[in-house]
Design a protein around this motif. Structure first.
Motif, PDB file in Angstrom:
ATOM      1  N   ARG A  65       0.856  -1.181   0.000  1.00  0.00           N
ATOM      2  CA  ARG A  65       0.000   0.000   0.000  1.00  0.00           C
ATOM      3  C   ARG A  65       0.903   1.245   0.000  1.00  0.00           C
ATOM      4  NH1 ARG A  65      -3.718   0.327   4.769  1.00  0.00           N
ATOM      5  NH2 ARG A  65      -1.927  -0.522   5.902  1.00  0.00           N
ATOM      6  N   LEU A  66       0.513   2.216  -0.784  1.00  0.00           N
ATOM      7  CA  LEU A  66       1.326   3.429  -0.919  1.00  0.00           C
ATOM      8  C   LEU A  66       0.528   4.648  -0.434  1.00  0.00           C
ATOM      9  CD1 LEU A  66       2.911   2.926  -4.467  1.00  0.00           C
ATOM     10  CD2 LEU A  66       3.658   2.015  -2.270  1.00  0.00           C
ATOM     11  N   ARG A  67       1.229   5.571   0.171  1.00  0.00           N
ATOM     12  CA  ARG A  67       0.601   6.838   0.568  1.00  0.00           C
ATOM     13  C   ARG A  67       1.608   7.962   0.378  1.00  0.00           C
ATOM     14  NH1 ARG A  67       0.313   5.418   6.996  1.00  0.00           N
ATOM     15  NH2 ARG A  67       2.545   5.756   7.470  1.00  0.00           N
ATOM     16  N   TYR A  68       1.038   9.145   0.152  1.00  0.00           N
ATOM     17  CA  TYR A  68       1.889  10.321   0.013  1.00  0.00           C
ATOM     18  C   TYR A  68       2.394  10.773   1.387  1.00  0.00           C
ATOM     19  CZ  TYR A  68       0.132  10.667  -4.771  1.00  0.00           C
ATOM     20  OH  TYR A  68      -0.176  10.411  -6.086  1.00  0.00           O
ATOM     21  N   ARG A  69       3.313  11.698   1.383  1.00  0.00           N
ATOM     22  CA  ARG A  69       3.905  12.181   2.631  1.00  0.00           C
ATOM     23  C   ARG A  69       2.909  12.949   3.493  1.00  0.00           C
ATOM     24  NH1 ARG A  69       7.809  10.800   5.268  1.00  0.00           N
ATOM     25  NH2 ARG A  69       8.642  12.866   5.697  1.00  0.00           N
ATOM     26  N   ASN A  70       1.790  13.353   2.901  1.00  0.00           N
ATOM     27  CA  ASN A  70       0.760  14.043   3.681  1.00  0.00           C
ATOM     28  C   ASN A  70      -0.263  13.072   4.261  1.00  0.00           C
ATOM     29  OD1 ASN A  70      -0.674  13.248   1.441  1.00  0.00           O
ATOM     30  ND2 ASN A  70      -1.198  15.330   0.757  1.00  0.00           N
ATOM     31  N   TRP A 107       9.465   1.998   4.089  1.00  0.00           N
ATOM     32  CA  TRP A 107      10.392   2.697   3.203  1.00  0.00           C
ATOM     33  C   TRP A 107       9.728   3.950   2.653  1.00  0.00           C
ATOM     34  CZ3 TRP A 107       8.831  -2.419   2.379  1.00  0.00           C
ATOM     35  CH2 TRP A 107       9.747  -3.399   2.799  1.00  0.00           C
ATOM     36  N   ILE A 108      10.575   4.853   2.208  1.00  0.00           N
ATOM     37  CA  ILE A 108      10.110   6.014   1.448  1.00  0.00           C
ATOM     38  C   ILE A 108      10.828   5.968   0.112  1.00  0.00           C
ATOM     39  CG2 ILE A 108       9.968   8.531   1.344  1.00  0.00           C
ATOM     40  CD1 ILE A 108      10.054   8.578   4.374  1.00  0.00           C
ATOM     41  N   ARG A 136      17.024   9.911   4.205  1.00  0.00           N
ATOM     42  CA  ARG A 136      16.993  11.358   4.017  1.00  0.00           C
ATOM     43  C   ARG A 136      15.750  11.969   4.656  1.00  0.00           C
ATOM     44  NH1 ARG A 136      15.914  13.562  -1.814  1.00  0.00           N
ATOM     45  NH2 ARG A 136      13.824  13.936  -0.968  1.00  0.00           N
ATOM     46  N   PHE A 137      14.616  11.322   4.418  1.00  0.00           N
ATOM     47  CA  PHE A 137      13.381  11.878   4.967  1.00  0.00           C
ATOM     48  C   PHE A 137      13.308  11.693   6.489  1.00  0.00           C
ATOM     49  CE2 PHE A 137      12.024  11.983   0.585  1.00  0.00           C
ATOM     50  CZ  PHE A 137      11.215  13.109   0.547  1.00  0.00           C
ATOM     51  N   GLU A 138      13.902  10.607   6.981  1.00  0.00           N
ATOM     52  CA  GLU A 138      13.966  10.456   8.439  1.00  0.00           C
ATOM     53  C   GLU A 138      14.806  11.560   9.059  1.00  0.00           C
ATOM     54  OE1 GLU A 138      15.433   6.586   9.202  1.00  0.00           O
ATOM     55  OE2 GLU A 138      13.622   5.560   8.500  1.00  0.00           O
ATOM     56  N   ALA A 139      15.920  11.873   8.401  1.00  0.00           N
ATOM     57  CA  ALA A 139      16.758  12.971   8.896  1.00  0.00           C
ATOM     58  C   ALA A 139      16.004  14.295   8.825  1.00  0.00           C
ATOM     59  CB  ALA A 139      18.051  13.048   8.086  1.00  0.00           C
ATOM     60  N   GLU A 140      15.281  14.496   7.703  1.00  0.00           N
ATOM     61  CA  GLU A 140      14.499  15.723   7.588  1.00  0.00           C
ATOM     62  C   GLU A 140      13.391  15.773   8.628  1.00  0.00           C
ATOM     63  OE1 GLU A 140      13.127  15.936   3.605  1.00  0.00           O
ATOM     64  OE2 GLU A 140      15.110  16.358   2.741  1.00  0.00           O
ATOM     65  N   GLU A 141      12.807  14.608   8.933  1.00  0.00           N
ATOM     66  CA  GLU A 141      11.761  14.563   9.946  1.00  0.00           C
ATOM     67  C   GLU A 141      12.327  14.905  11.318  1.00  0.00           C
ATOM     68  OE1 GLU A 141       7.968  14.244  11.394  1.00  0.00           O
ATOM     69  OE2 GLU A 141       8.608  14.147   9.290  1.00  0.00           O
ATOM     70  N   ARG A 142      13.507  14.342  11.600  1.00  0.00           N
ATOM     71  CA  ARG A 142      14.144  14.667  12.880  1.00  0.00           C
ATOM     72  C   ARG A 142      14.472  16.154  12.954  1.00  0.00           C
ATOM     73  NH1 ARG A 142      16.804   9.710  11.946  1.00  0.00           N
ATOM     74  NH2 ARG A 142      18.628  10.812  11.115  1.00  0.00           N
TER      75      ARG A 142
END
Length: 493
Positions: A65-70, A107-108, A136-142
């Motif tokens: 299942r896929l979802r956007y970042r929002n 995963w992203i 990368r997105f985990e780092a950006e989230e942090r």
């Protein structure tokens, strides 16, 4: 790979695709069949074999299942595989991948599509090229969480157009602005570098994307006011775009405290100057005068220039070196003293009776001494005149009651003023004992005269000492004789 043989596709072409890419690759036929995937593509889905991805695009949707970042879930036709089959070319789609039966994304993926055509320019193969951007997105989230939680006010502007793309709560609270008043606006719409110490350097560094050193600035507020801050800029990359992180330190509380401190110092200096008693500040080490008020200068006869930076010894203020040493020793040992009698030597040689108090105070990072010098010459003159009058009256007390005589005696002995004791406080037996003491009798003779034991006499004497505040027989006799003792008929026959 065997499935690709049935398509009649030149394997050399596939090798060229794979060798030119380090990302994951999934190849789909126009009939929506998943034909092949490289090891990176399998690893990015947590599987080891191509069938585990699903035989078809429909199978893939059932397993992943896929979802956007929002947090919006993708419909079937929005899946990158479906969009590729439909012939749509896209360069960057970011989705979160959730395995069947799980709730959290593992995963992203950042996905782009390639469309390969045959010799007749018809779709031959559909290729998805995948990058795992989870880290990368985990780092950006942090970073996002840290940025929001950081109590230090901060904003981020994109260097390409110098527009603010992020603002934290600390900045909004410090400035009183709303989020929409900041985001999307340029550095010049909301000038965070206004009135900095070196605006030329700050704006040059911003254009060059280099670190902006910390500078003091007056930040403009939406209500028309200003706030004193320290602002600095640090270049960062956000979503692969060069940005500038501005951080602020609110100096307004410090400015307010400094203003209150200045007002307090002004009040203190005014009180110091207008005090009716002599005040002076001197160093603790060396006792060198730093400042004296007008009352002290008038009292001592020195000018301000003559007084400053001189020591107590060089001005010879006290009657002798012994007194000066005693005062300085009291300062060093006890940190101060109160109301000590002394004699002040004026510049013209006149001597004045004074009371001196002194205490150690902190001043400009070092210990100093505050001297308080009160002129009591007039009071002493009045006291001497009063004592003279009392002495005259005491020569003949026949016309006064005993109570008046006792009060006059206490006035004549000001050293005992803190402990005023009258005859009325003594019991009859204590008065009789004291009267016999004034006649020169010892304890045994007093006991015989009173018809009591020697221990009783000793107890009476001890109580008399306690009430009079003395510890010697002679002192008690002097006190009693000043008050008309011995009493008549005190001796027993």
């Amino acid at each position: 790979m065997p499935a690709l043989h049935h398509t009649g596709v030149d394997l050399r072409r596939l090798q060229q695709i794979v060798s030119g890419l380090t990302e994951g690759v999934i190849i789909v036929s126009p009939e929506q069949e998943i034909l092949w995937a490289n090891e990176a593509g399998l690893r990015m889905h947590g599987v080891e074999r191509i069938p585990d991805l699903g035989k078809t695009v429909d199978d893939y949707r059932q397993r992943f299942r896929l979802r956007y970042r929002n947090n919006h879930w993708l419909d079937a036709h929005d899946y990158p595989l479906d969009r590729a089959v439909a012939g749509e070319a896209f360069s960057e789609v970011v989705v979160e991948v959730v395995r069947e039966g799980e709730d959290d994304a593992r995963w992203i993926h950042q996905i782009r599509s390639l469309l390969l055509t045959d010799s007749d320019d018809k779709p031959d193969l559909l290729v998805l090229v995948i990058q795992d951007v989870s880290l990368r997105f985990e780092a950006e989230e942090r970073f996002e969480q840290t940025f929001k939680a950081n109590p230090a006010p901060a904003v981020i502007c994109r260097l390409s157009d110098q527009r603010f793309v992020k603002v934290n709560q600390g900045f909004l609270e410090m400035t009183g602005r709303e989020r929409e008043d900041v985001l999307g606006h340029t550095v010049y719409d909301l000038d965070v570098l206004a009135d900095v110490d070196d605006p030329g350097l700050a704006k040059q560094r911003l254009r060059e994307g280099r670190t902006i050193p910390q500078m003091q600035a007056d930040l403009h507020l939406p209500n028309g006011g200003r706030k004193l801050v320290i602002v600095g800029g640090q270049p960062i990359d956000l979503n692969e775009q060069p940005c500038m992180l501005f951080t602020f330190a609110d100096l307004e509380p410090r400015r307010r405290i400094e203003g209150e401190l200045r007002e307090s110092e002004a009040r203190a200096r005014r009180m110091f100057a207008l005090a009716p008693v002599g005040l002076a500040v001197a160093t603790l080490d060396g006792h060198r005068f730093l400042e004296g008020n007008g009352a002290l200068l008038d009292l001592s006869g020195f000018t301000d220039e003559e007084f400053k930076h001189q020591t107590v010894g060089s001005l010879k203020l006290w009657e002798n070196a012994t007194v000066r040493a005693e005062l300085e020793q009291a300062l060093a040992g006890d940190g101060g003293f109160q109301a000590r009698d002394a004699c002040l030597h004026r510049k013209d040689g006149e001597r004045i009776d004074v009371l001196i108090s002194a205490g150690v105070i902190p001043m400009h990072g070092s210990n100093c001494v505050l001297w308080v010098i009160q002129d009591i010459a007039e009071r002493r003159r009045s006291e001497r005149e009063l004592i003279g009058a009392i002495e005259t009256v005491m020569r003949d007390t026949n016309w006064f009651s005993r109570t008046i005589v006792e009060k006059l005696a206490n006035l004549r002995s000001p050293s005992n003023a803190n402990r005023v004791t009258e005859v009325a406080t003594l019991t009859g037996r204590e008065r009789e004992t004291l009267s016999l003491m004034c006649e020169g009798l010892d304890d045994q003779a007093i006991a015989t005269a009173m018809g009591v034991s020697r221990n009783t006499v000793r107890n009476n004497v001890a109580r008399i000492y306690g009430k009079l505040g003395v510890n010697r027989r002679g002192a008690a006799i002097i006190w009693a004789r000043e008050r008309g003792f011995p009493l008549p008929s005190s001796r027993r026959g």
